[in-house]
Design a protein around this motif. Structure first.
Motif, mmCIF file in Angstrom:
data_model
loop_
_atom_site.group_PDB
_atom_site.id
_atom_site.type_symbol
_atom_site.label_atom_id
_atom_site.label_comp_id
_atom_site.label_asym_id
_atom_site.label_seq_id
_atom_site.Cartn_x
_atom_site.Cartn_y
_atom_site.Cartn_z
ATOM 1 N N ALA A 1 -7.457 -1.320 -4.085
ATOM 2 C CA ALA A 1 -6.394 -1.596 -5.044
ATOM 3 C C ALA A 1 -5.816 -2.965 -4.734
ATOM 4 N N ASN A 2 -5.373 -3.660 -5.769
ATOM 5 C CA ASN A 2 -4.777 -4.974 -5.534
ATOM 6 C C ASN A 2 -3.280 -4.931 -5.784
ATOM 7 N N VAL A 3 -2.631 -6.034 -5.489
ATOM 8 C CA VAL A 3 -1.169 -6.083 -5.572
ATOM 9 C C VAL A 3 -0.669 -5.997 -7.007
ATOM 10 N N LEU A 4 -1.569 -6.194 -7.984
ATOM 11 C CA LEU A 4 -1.173 -6.106 -9.389
ATOM 12 C C LEU A 4 -1.222 -4.679 -9.928
ATOM 13 N N GLY A 5 -1.733 -3.738 -9.113
ATOM 14 C CA GLY A 5 -1.713 -2.338 -9.519
ATOM 15 C C GLY A 5 -2.988 -1.796 -10.103
ATOM 16 N N SER A 6 -4.092 -2.550 -10.066
ATOM 17 C CA SER A 6 -5.369 -2.028 -10.549
ATOM 18 C C SER A 6 -6.187 -1.491 -9.385
ATOM 19 N N PHE A 7 -7.171 -0.635 -9.673
ATOM 20 C CA PHE A 7 -7.939 -0.017 -8.605
ATOM 21 C C PHE A 7 -9.393 0.201 -9.023
ATOM 22 N N ASP A 8 -10.259 0.356 -8.027
ATOM 23 C CA ASP A 8 -11.642 0.797 -8.186
ATOM 24 C C ASP A 8 -11.883 1.885 -7.163
ATOM 25 N N SER A 9 -12.681 2.889 -7.534
ATOM 26 C CA SER A 9 -12.918 3.991 -6.613
ATOM 27 C C SER A 9 -14.321 4.547 -6.801
ATOM 28 N N VAL A 10 -14.948 4.941 -5.692
ATOM 29 C CA VAL A 10 -16.248 5.610 -5.713
ATOM 30 C C VAL A 10 -16.145 6.837 -4.817
ATOM 31 N N LEU A 11 -16.294 8.015 -5.410
ATOM 32 C CA LEU A 11 -16.269 9.272 -4.669
ATOM 33 C C LEU A 11 -17.546 10.043 -4.959
ATOM 34 N N ALA B 1 0.826 -1.209 0.000
ATOM 35 C CA ALA B 1 0.000 0.000 0.000
ATOM 36 C C ALA B 1 0.860 1.257 0.000
ATOM 37 N N GLU B 2 1.907 1.259 0.816
ATOM 38 C CA GLU B 2 2.782 2.432 0.879
ATOM 39 C C GLU B 2 3.511 2.641 -0.443
ATOM 40 N N ASN B 3 3.963 1.545 -1.061
ATOM 41 C CA ASN B 3 4.663 1.651 -2.343
ATOM 42 C C ASN B 3 3.734 2.173 -3.431
ATOM 43 N N GLN B 4 2.491 1.661 -3.489
ATOM 44 C CA GLN B 4 1.532 2.127 -4.491
ATOM 45 C C GLN B 4 1.193 3.594 -4.268
ATOM 46 N N PHE B 5 1.051 3.974 -3.014
ATOM 47 C CA PHE B 5 0.704 5.353 -2.661
ATOM 48 C C PHE B 5 1.786 6.323 -3.132
ATOM 49 N N THR B 6 3.039 6.034 -2.801
ATOM 50 C CA THR B 6 4.139 6.944 -3.155
ATOM 51 C C THR B 6 4.411 6.949 -4.651
ATOM 52 N N SER B 7 4.312 5.773 -5.299
ATOM 53 C CA SER B 7 4.583 5.726 -6.745
ATOM 54 C C SER B 7 3.518 6.481 -7.523
ATOM 55 N N GLN B 8 2.261 6.439 -7.053
ATOM 56 C CA GLN B 8 1.192 7.175 -7.726
ATOM 57 C C GLN B 8 1.440 8.675 -7.631
ATOM 58 N N LEU B 9 1.904 9.136 -6.473
ATOM 59 C CA LEU B 9 2.186 10.555 -6.303
ATOM 60 C C LEU B 9 3.350 10.987 -7.192
ATOM 61 N N GLU B 10 4.334 10.123 -7.357
ATOM 62 C CA GLU B 10 5.455 10.441 -8.245
ATOM 63 C C GLU B 10 4.971 10.577 -9.687
ATOM 64 N N PHE C 1 -6.665 -10.079 -0.385
ATOM 65 C CA PHE C 1 -5.365 -9.504 -0.708
ATOM 66 C C PHE C 1 -5.522 -8.199 -1.502
ATOM 67 N N GLU C 2 -6.419 -7.366 -1.040
ATOM 68 C CA GLU C 2 -6.625 -6.048 -1.624
ATOM 69 C C GLU C 2 -6.495 -4.988 -0.540
ATOM 70 N N ILE C 3 -6.162 -3.793 -0.965
ATOM 71 C CA ILE C 3 -6.037 -2.663 -0.054
ATOM 72 C C ILE C 3 -7.295 -1.822 -0.187
ATOM 73 N N TYR C 4 -7.997 -1.653 0.912
ATOM 74 C CA TYR C 4 -9.257 -0.895 0.931
ATOM 75 C C TYR C 4 -9.024 0.403 1.686
ATOM 76 N N SER C 5 -9.595 1.494 1.180
ATOM 77 C CA SER C 5 -9.396 2.774 1.862
ATOM 78 C C SER C 5 -10.665 3.612 1.829
ATOM 79 N N GLN C 6 -10.863 4.386 2.880
ATOM 80 C CA GLN C 6 -11.902 5.408 2.936
ATOM 81 C C GLN C 6 -11.211 6.749 2.718
ATOM 82 N N ASP C 7 -11.692 7.510 1.727
ATOM 83 C CA ASP C 7 -10.978 8.695 1.255
ATOM 84 C C ASP C 7 -11.811 9.950 1.417
ATOM 85 N N ARG C 8 -11.108 11.066 1.677
ATOM 86 C CA ARG C 8 -11.778 12.363 1.795
ATOM 87 C C ARG C 8 -10.895 13.444 1.173
#
Length: 450
Positions: free
Chosen positions: A137-147, A27-36, A101-108
């Motif tokens: 997001a999963n370990v393969l790098g794909s994601f789903d989001s609802v905002l 999760a930390e790696n995906q988070f930082t790489s996305q920001l880069e 094996f997915e990363i789930y997050s609540q976002d604001r």
């Protein structure tokens, strides 16, 4: 035998204990790489700061600030705070169902910097958040989001402005690295009332996709549909029913093909137009030209273009863009003055043997490098209801238009610098000279005023 059973059990226990921690690292790696990736894509017009990732065993908190700064300083700087509470246990249940094996997050998302009036408005009428929701997001790098936003019901203290807006829901999915994104945006209803006007939008939706080709060219499609748009003002009332706008960009035979269109099923207004549609196809654009256009747009957005290199850049863009096989096709349909109208224009760049691109700056040379056909068809009775009705007989006598049953038709062809209208040859050079003279006179008038 007993030993062979105990060893796998120990290994499974170790994996079970450490997997939330490993998922936290992912999760930390995906988070930082996305920001880069975001920082590289948007460069100076947008930058990311205040990045925090507090990693826990099964849960983590992350945040960052995304700042949009206008290089020209014409628009106030705005900063958006993104906050995320993540769960990265191997198995958990959330709004998306059972996650393995997915990363789930609540976002604001909220404003951390911007005009005080804007921040106050969001705090008082939207619960302090621009958007909120959840993603995975999963370990393969794909994601789903609802905002989504909250429902908005705002009235000014003076009572001269009222805004009612249903929740805007944004669904997106794709790859975290930005190589592919699918999106779906829905807005059921919006009503804005003021002392001067009233605007209402019903059932607005947008769907599309965006992807980056291996060459770096951005491709994709989008379709926006509006069931009804109504505007009431001192000038009158207008309603647009079932409006669709679409755009598609794709690679065909290593060339970029782009299509844009809009369709308005019906129009209710004081104007004589009751429906309309338009489409444009640009086919055969070279990949080199598409990349140059993207680069130029980025430089203009960031105000980085060097004035000394403008001529070189422009000439390079002309050379890569104007290649034989480049087609631009346009079609305009409308129902106006009680009849149907159709304008079709097909333009192809053919080039001129032995003539360099720079020579095309001369309109008399450039016109020889283009082949074009324009067909105009109009309902005769509708044409007679327009302001040009008194000139119709003269056009018929000159052969510029022809009457075919109930329709008036005019066909213009341009080939090798020769122009014909309904097979009647029209001298081109005098038209160009007259146009250049008109432009020169207009420039002189502007210079005298300034």
């Amino acid at each position: 035998m007993k030993k062979s059973i105990i060893i796998p059990a120990v290994l499974l226990t170790a994996v079970g204990i450490t997997s939330p921690y490993i998922m936290g690292l992912v999760a930390e790696n995906q988070f930082t790489s996305q920001l880069e990736t975001l920082s590289v894509e948007y460069n100076s017009e947008m930058f990311v700061s205040d990045i925090h990732f507090n990693r826990g065993y099964a849960k983590s908190d992350a945040s960052f600030v995304m700042t949009f700064a206008d290089p020209s300083n014409e628009i106030p700087t705005i900063s958006i705070l993104f906050e995320s509470n993540m769960q990265h246990a191997p198995v958990h249940i959330n709004e998306f169902g059972l996650s393995l094996f997915e990363i789930y997050s609540q976002d604001r998302l909220s404003f951390s910097q911007g005009p005080e009036e804007l921040i106050t408005f969001v705090d008082e009428n939207m619960g302090g958040y621009i958007l909120s929701g959840y993603s995975r997001a999963n370990v393969l790098g794909s994601f789903d989001s609802v905002l989504s936003t909250t429902d908005l019901d705002f009235s000014s203290e003076a009572g001269d402005l009222n805004i009612q807006m249903d929740s805007v829901v944004i669904n997106s999915s794709g790859q975290i690295d930005g190589s592919e994104t699918l999106f779906d945006i829905k807005l059921p209803s919006t009503n804005i009332e003021s002392a001067e006007f009233n605007v209402k939008i019903d059932n607005l939706s947008t769907v599309g996709d965006r992807r980056t080709d291996t060459s770096g060219i951005e491709l994709g499609s989008s379709v926006m549909e509006v069931a009804q748009l109504s505007i009431v003002s001192a000038m009158g009332e207008a309603k647009i029913n079932n409006m669709t706008l679409s755009a598609v960009s794709d690679l065909v035979d290593n060339k970029v093909d782009t299509n844009f269109s809009y369709i308005i099923e019906s129009i209710e207004s004081p104007l004589p137009v009751s429906s309309a549609s338009y489409k444009m196809d640009v086919n055969g654009l070279s990949m080199a030209s598409a990349l140059l256009i993207q680069d130029l747009q980025q430089q203009l957005d960031n105000m980085e273009i060097n004035p000394e290199s403008v001529d070189v850049y422009f000439n390079q863009l002309l050379t890569t863009t104007f290649q034989p096989g480049l087609h631009i096709n346009q079609e305009l349909k409308a129902n106006a003055f009680g009849g149907d109208w159709l304008v079709e224009l097909d333009v192809e760049y053919t080039g001129v043997d032995g003539v360099e691109i720079a020579a095309l700056a001369d309109p008399k040379v450039a016109i020889k490098a283009v082949a074009a056909t324009m067909v105009v068809t109009a309902d005769n009775n509708a044409l007679l209801r327009t302001p040009i009705a008194p000139m119709v007989d003269g056009f018929l006598e000159q052969g510029l238009i022809k009457l075919d049953n109930t329709n008036v038709i005019s066909v213009a062809n341009l080939t090798a610098g020769k122009l014909t209208v309904n097979e009647l040859e029209i001298p081109v050079e005098p038209l160009i000279d007259a146009l250049l003279l008109k432009i020169a006179q207009s420039q002189e008038e502007d210079a005298a005023i300034n």
